[in-house]
Design a protein around this motif. Structure first.
Motif, PDB file in Angstrom:
ATOM      1  N   PRO A 150       0.835  -1.208   0.000  1.00  0.00           N
ATOM      2  CA  PRO A 150       0.000   0.000   0.000  1.00  0.00           C
ATOM      3  C   PRO A 150       0.873   1.263   0.000  1.00  0.00           C
ATOM      4  CG  PRO A 150      -0.399  -1.345   1.975  1.00  0.00           C
ATOM      5  CD  PRO A 150       0.735  -1.974   1.244  1.00  0.00           C
ATOM      6  N   ASN A 151       0.348   2.332  -0.584  1.00  0.00           N
ATOM      7  CA  ASN A 151       1.098   3.604  -0.627  1.00  0.00           C
ATOM      8  C   ASN A 151       1.591   4.017   0.757  1.00  0.00           C
ATOM      9  OD1 ASN A 151       0.510   3.789  -3.296  1.00  0.00           O
ATOM     10  ND2 ASN A 151      -1.228   5.179  -3.032  1.00  0.00           N
ATOM     11  N   THR A 152       0.777   3.741   1.760  1.00  0.00           N
ATOM     12  CA  THR A 152       1.111   4.188   3.120  1.00  0.00           C
ATOM     13  C   THR A 152       2.287   3.412   3.714  1.00  0.00           C
ATOM     14  OG1 THR A 152      -0.521   2.616   3.892  1.00  0.00           O
ATOM     15  CG2 THR A 152      -1.249   4.910   3.689  1.00  0.00           C
TER      16      THR A 152
ATOM     17  N   GLY B 269      24.312  -3.833  -2.654  1.00  0.00           N
ATOM     18  CA  GLY B 269      23.604  -2.571  -2.857  1.00  0.00           C
ATOM     19  C   GLY B 269      22.156  -2.855  -3.256  1.00  0.00           C
ATOM     20  N   ILE B 270      21.301  -1.895  -2.980  1.00  0.00           N
ATOM     21  CA  ILE B 270      19.864  -2.063  -3.219  1.00  0.00           C
ATOM     22  C   ILE B 270      19.334  -0.871  -3.998  1.00  0.00           C
ATOM     23  CG2 ILE B 270      17.622  -2.172  -2.020  1.00  0.00           C
ATOM     24  CD1 ILE B 270      19.246  -3.595   0.313  1.00  0.00           C
ATOM     25  N   LEU B 271      18.549  -1.169  -5.021  1.00  0.00           N
ATOM     26  CA  LEU B 271      17.962  -0.113  -5.853  1.00  0.00           C
ATOM     27  C   LEU B 271      16.459  -0.372  -5.924  1.00  0.00           C
ATOM     28  CD1 LEU B 271      18.445   2.173  -8.032  1.00  0.00           C
ATOM     29  CD2 LEU B 271      18.575   0.334  -9.701  1.00  0.00           C
ATOM     30  N   ILE B 272      15.667   0.619  -5.524  1.00  0.00           N
ATOM     31  CA  ILE B 272      14.214   0.390  -5.504  1.00  0.00           C
ATOM     32  C   ILE B 272      13.514   1.406  -6.392  1.00  0.00           C
ATOM     33  CG2 ILE B 272      12.159   0.337  -4.027  1.00  0.00           C
ATOM     34  CD1 ILE B 272      14.017  -0.670  -1.796  1.00  0.00           C
ATOM     35  N   ASP B 273      12.723   0.897  -7.328  1.00  0.00           N
ATOM     36  CA  ASP B 273      11.881   1.762  -8.172  1.00  0.00           C
ATOM     37  C   ASP B 273      10.440   1.432  -7.837  1.00  0.00           C
ATOM     38  OD1 ASP B 273      14.005   2.743  -9.538  1.00  0.00           O
ATOM     39  OD2 ASP B 273      13.735   1.467 -11.313  1.00  0.00           O
ATOM     40  N   SER B 274       9.614   2.464  -7.713  1.00  0.00           N
ATOM     41  CA  SER B 274       8.202   2.141  -7.525  1.00  0.00           C
ATOM     42  C   SER B 274       7.349   3.065  -8.374  1.00  0.00           C
ATOM     43  CB  SER B 274       7.809   2.224  -6.054  1.00  0.00           C
ATOM     44  OG  SER B 274       8.064   3.502  -5.563  1.00  0.00           O
ATOM     45  N   ARG B 275       6.164   2.593  -8.683  1.00  0.00           N
ATOM     46  CA  ARG B 275       5.248   3.399  -9.490  1.00  0.00           C
ATOM     47  C   ARG B 275       3.819   3.001  -9.136  1.00  0.00           C
ATOM     48  NH1 ARG B 275       7.056   0.241 -15.003  1.00  0.00           N
ATOM     49  NH2 ARG B 275       5.676  -1.520 -14.766  1.00  0.00           N
ATOM     50  N   GLU B 276       2.889   3.831  -9.560  1.00  0.00           N
ATOM     51  CA  GLU B 276       1.498   3.548  -9.225  1.00  0.00           C
ATOM     52  C   GLU B 276       1.053   2.213  -9.797  1.00  0.00           C
ATOM     53  OE1 GLU B 276      -1.482   6.465 -10.168  1.00  0.00           O
ATOM     54  OE2 GLU B 276      -0.378   7.887  -8.898  1.00  0.00           O
ATOM     55  N   SER B 277       0.251   1.505  -9.015  1.00  0.00           N
ATOM     56  CA  SER B 277      -0.234   0.212  -9.470  1.00  0.00           C
ATOM     57  C   SER B 277      -1.618   0.395 -10.106  1.00  0.00           C
ATOM     58  CB  SER B 277      -0.355  -0.665  -8.230  1.00  0.00           C
ATOM     59  OG  SER B 277      -0.922  -1.877  -8.523  1.00  0.00           O
ATOM     60  N   CYS B 278      -2.104  -0.616 -10.843  1.00  0.00           N
ATOM     61  CA  CYS B 278      -3.479  -0.458 -11.330  1.00  0.00           C
ATOM     62  C   CYS B 278      -4.475  -0.656 -10.185  1.00  0.00           C
ATOM     63  CB  CYS B 278      -3.794  -1.342 -12.532  1.00  0.00           C
ATOM     64  SG  CYS B 278      -2.926  -2.848 -12.590  1.00  0.00           S
ATOM     65  N   ARG B 279      -3.989  -1.250  -9.083  1.00  0.00           N
ATOM     66  CA  ARG B 279      -4.837  -1.351  -7.890  1.00  0.00           C
ATOM     67  C   ARG B 279      -4.672  -0.021  -7.140  1.00  0.00           C
ATOM     68  NH1 ARG B 279      -3.773  -5.895  -3.318  1.00  0.00           N
ATOM     69  NH2 ARG B 279      -5.605  -5.397  -2.099  1.00  0.00           N
TER      70      ARG B 279
ATOM     71  N   ASP C  67       3.417  -0.528  -7.441  1.00  0.00           N
ATOM     72  CA  ASP C  67       4.193  -1.631  -8.018  1.00  0.00           C
ATOM     73  C   ASP C  67       5.645  -1.344  -7.664  1.00  0.00           C
ATOM     74  OD1 ASP C  67       1.940  -2.692  -9.082  1.00  0.00           O
ATOM     75  OD2 ASP C  67       2.343  -2.073 -11.148  1.00  0.00           O
ATOM     76  N   VAL C  68       6.309  -2.314  -7.066  1.00  0.00           N
ATOM     77  CA  VAL C  68       7.657  -2.062  -6.573  1.00  0.00           C
ATOM     78  C   VAL C  68       8.648  -3.017  -7.244  1.00  0.00           C
ATOM     79  CG1 VAL C  68       9.053  -1.810  -4.496  1.00  0.00           C
ATOM     80  CG2 VAL C  68       6.603  -1.450  -4.356  1.00  0.00           C
TER      81      VAL C  68
END
Ligand code: BTN
Length: 255
Positions: A71-73, A116-126, A131-132
Motif C-alpha cells: 500500500p502507498n502508506t 547494494g539495493i535499488l528500488i523503483d516504484s510506481r502507481e499500481s493499477c490497484r 508496483d515495486v
C-alpha cells in the motif's frame, strides 16, 4: 522459469542488460503479483543515482517485483525492510564477520560495500497500491579486489571468507527473509517501530557526522534518528533539524 518454495515465479537469465529492465518488460506481459528475475551477468547493471553497477559472473543480481502488494502508506518501509533482509542474509554467510548498513541500504563488511539495493516504484493499477521493483546486487564469488576502481570501497563474500558460495542457496535464503518481513510488516501490519529497531541493529550512520550531497552542494551535519512515520533520516545541521530521504547520497565522515 521455475517456482521456488514460496511459489514465487523465478525467471533466470544468463546475460541481460539489467534485471531491472527485464523485470519491467516481463511486468508488461504477465500479471503475477510477485515474481523474481535473476541473471548470471548484467552488461549494464544499474546502481543508485544513475551509477553503473559492476555485475560479472559470480554475484547475485536479482530484481523482485511486487505488484499491488504494497500500500502507498507502507512504501517508506520497503528500503529498510529489504536492507534488513539483505543484511541478515549476508550475516548468515559472513563467517562471523560483522555486517553493517549505511543509510539507507548499503550493506558493508569491514567498511566495504558487499551489497547494494535499488528500488523503483510506481502507481499500481490497484488504487492506493504501488508496483515495486526491488533490485539487489550482492558480491558473492566475484572478485572485486582486482578492480582498481572498486577495491578500496567494495568487497565480495568470497574475499571476506575465502570460500566459494552456492548463489542459488543465498538467493533462496534472501527471498525467504524478504517474505517473512513482508508478512510481518505489510500483511500483519506490525508497527514499523520493530522494523526500524531491526534496521538499527546493523546501522552505522545514526549518531555520526555525515556529509549530504544535495543538488551538488555538500552539507555537513549529524545523523540523529529515523522518523518512524515516514522513514526520513533526521539530520541536524548546527541545530537546524531537517529530514532527508533516500534520493540523496550521504557520506559518513571520520570521527
Ligand atoms: C546501489 O547503487 O547500491 C544499488 C545497486 C543495485 C544493483 C542491483 S543488481 C540487480 C539489480 N539490477 C540492476 O541493474 N541493479 C540492481
Amino acid at each position: 522459469m521455475y517456482f521456488n518454495s514460496l511459489n514465487w515465479k523465478i525467471f533466470k537469465f544468463e546475460k541481460v542488460t539489467s534485471t531491472m529492465d527485464v523485470a519491467k518488460d516481463i511486468a508488461e506481459k504477465i500479471d503475477h503479483p510477485i515474481f523474481v528475475v535473476t541473471a548470471r551477468v548484467q552488461s549494464r547493471g544499474k546502481g543508485r543515482k544513475g551509477r553503473f553497477w559492476y555485475s560479472p559472473e559470480g554475484g547475485l543480481w536479482v530484481t523482485i517485483v511486487l505488484r499491488g502488494v504494497i500500500p502507498n502508506t507502507k512504501i517508506f518501509m520497503i528500503p529498510y525492510l529489504v536492507a534488513v533482509a539483505t543484511a541478515e542474509t549476508i550475516n548468515h554467510y559472513s563467517c562471523g564477520k560483522s555486517v553493517s548498513i549505511k543509510w539507507p541500504n548499503d550493506i558493508l563488511i569491514e567498511g566495504k560495500k558487499v551489497a547494494g539495493i535499488l528500488i523503483d516504484s510506481r502507481e499500481s493499477c490497484r488504487s492506493d497500491f504501488q508496483d515495486v521493483f526491488i533490485g539487489i546486487g550482492i558480491n558473492i564469488n566475484n572478485p572485486v579486489g582486482n578492480r582498481k576502481d572498486l577495491r578500496d570501497t567494495a568487497i565480495s563474500l568470497s574475499e571476506v571468507c575465502k570460500k566459494e558460495y552456492n548463489i542459488s542457496e543465498i538467493l533462496d535464503f534472501l527471498l525467504k527473509k524478504i517474505n517473512i518481513l513482508l508478512i510481518e510488516f505489510i500483511r500483519k501490519r506490525s508497527k514499523p517501530d520493530k522494523l526500524f529497531d531491526l534496521w538499527k541493529k546493523f546501522d552505522i550512520t545514526l549518531g555520526r557526522k555525515i556529509s549530504v550531497d544535495m543538488e551538488g552542494k555538500k552539507i555537513i551535519g549529524r545523523a540523529v534518528d529515523i522518523d518512524y512515520n515516514d522513514g526520513g533520516l533526521i539530520f541536524d545541521i548546527d541545530g537546524n533539524v531537517i529530514k532527508i530521504y533516500d534520493y540523496v547520497s550521504i557520506r559518513i565522515l571520520e570521527e
